[in-house]
Enzyme design. Sequence first.
Site, PDB file in Angstrom:
ATOM      1  N   VAL A   1       0.798   4.514   2.583  1.00 39.80           N
ATOM      2  CA  VAL A   1       1.291   5.078   3.842  1.00 39.80           C
ATOM      3  C   VAL A   1       2.083   4.018   4.610  1.00 39.80           C
ATOM      4  O   VAL A   1       3.123   4.318   5.216  1.00 39.80           O
ATOM      5  CB  VAL A   1       0.127   5.621   4.702  1.00 39.80           C
ATOM      6  N   CYS A   2       1.629   2.774   4.577  1.00 45.60           N
ATOM      7  CA  CYS A   2       2.232   1.693   5.363  1.00 45.60           C
ATOM      8  C   CYS A   2       3.741   1.543   5.147  1.00 45.60           C
ATOM      9  O   CYS A   2       4.491   1.483   6.123  1.00 45.60           O
ATOM     10  CB  CYS A   2       1.517   0.380   5.090  1.00 45.60           C
ATOM     11  N   PRO A   3       4.239   1.500   3.899  1.00 42.25           N
ATOM     12  CA  PRO A   3       5.686   1.323   3.759  1.00 42.25           C
ATOM     13  C   PRO A   3       6.486   2.503   4.293  1.00 42.25           C
ATOM     14  O   PRO A   3       7.608   2.331   4.762  1.00 42.25           O
ATOM     15  CB  PRO A   3       5.898   1.133   2.255  1.00 42.25           C
TER      16      PRO A   3
ATOM     17  N   THR B   1       0.843  -1.191   0.000  1.00 40.50           N
ATOM     18  CA  THR B   1       0.000   0.000   0.000  1.00 40.50           C
ATOM     19  C   THR B   1       0.884   1.248   0.000  1.00 40.50           C
ATOM     20  O   THR B   1       2.024   1.187  -0.436  1.00 40.50           O
ATOM     21  CB  THR B   1      -0.949  -0.007   1.214  1.00 40.50           C
TER      22      THR B   1
ATOM     23  N   LEU C   1       6.676   1.787   8.083  1.00 39.49           N
ATOM     24  CA  LEU C   1       7.528   0.635   8.375  1.00 39.49           C
ATOM     25  C   LEU C   1       8.994   0.948   8.100  1.00 39.49           C
ATOM     26  O   LEU C   1       9.882   0.505   8.839  1.00 39.49           O
ATOM     27  CB  LEU C   1       7.060  -0.576   7.585  1.00 39.49           C
TER      28      LEU C   1
END
Length: 187
Positions: free
Chosen positions: A46-48, A44, A51
């Site tokens: 925003v997620c990376p 996706t 992380l």
Amino acid sequence: MSLINTPVKPFKAQAFKNGKFVEVDDSHLKGKWSVVFFYPADFTFVCPTELEDLADNYAEFQKLGVEIYSVSTDTHFSHKAWHDTSDAVKKIRYTMVGDPTGAVSRNFDVMIEDAGLADRGTFVIDPDGKIQIVEINAGGIGRDAKELLRKVKAAQYVAAHPGEVCPAKWHEGEKTLAPSLDLVGKI
């Protein structure tokens, strides 16, 4: 109901860490400080970024004796594929927990049932396995690892110094407060 000061509920899940599949359960969150970092989905947008930010600051968390567990409703296989194909995710050395049934997400009250995804939930767990910090963000709002580090340091300080509290914007080494009758109405 608030999850603050409650023990982590029992769980067991498959995870990806450092090129291997491993099993993780609630016992892994005892005996040290931990951060359980939920995000909606692999591959996706925003997620990376979140992380990768955690990966860039992972050494700082480890210096504090803190282990990080990222969790999404993807499988551990998906975590490996994402790790192998994304330059941002490739930096990750912490445990990436798969939660395809949503059981772990439900244990932490972050499951979005109609979407089958987890909210952006951050949980700081003390060595006794109790939740000390809960933060839930809307899907489009990314989190900041340095701010999380500041909060972890505050939680660790308060745990190590009974009778003291950390005021707003407190940073390691700054003055704390000792709540007492003398302070009432003077802050």
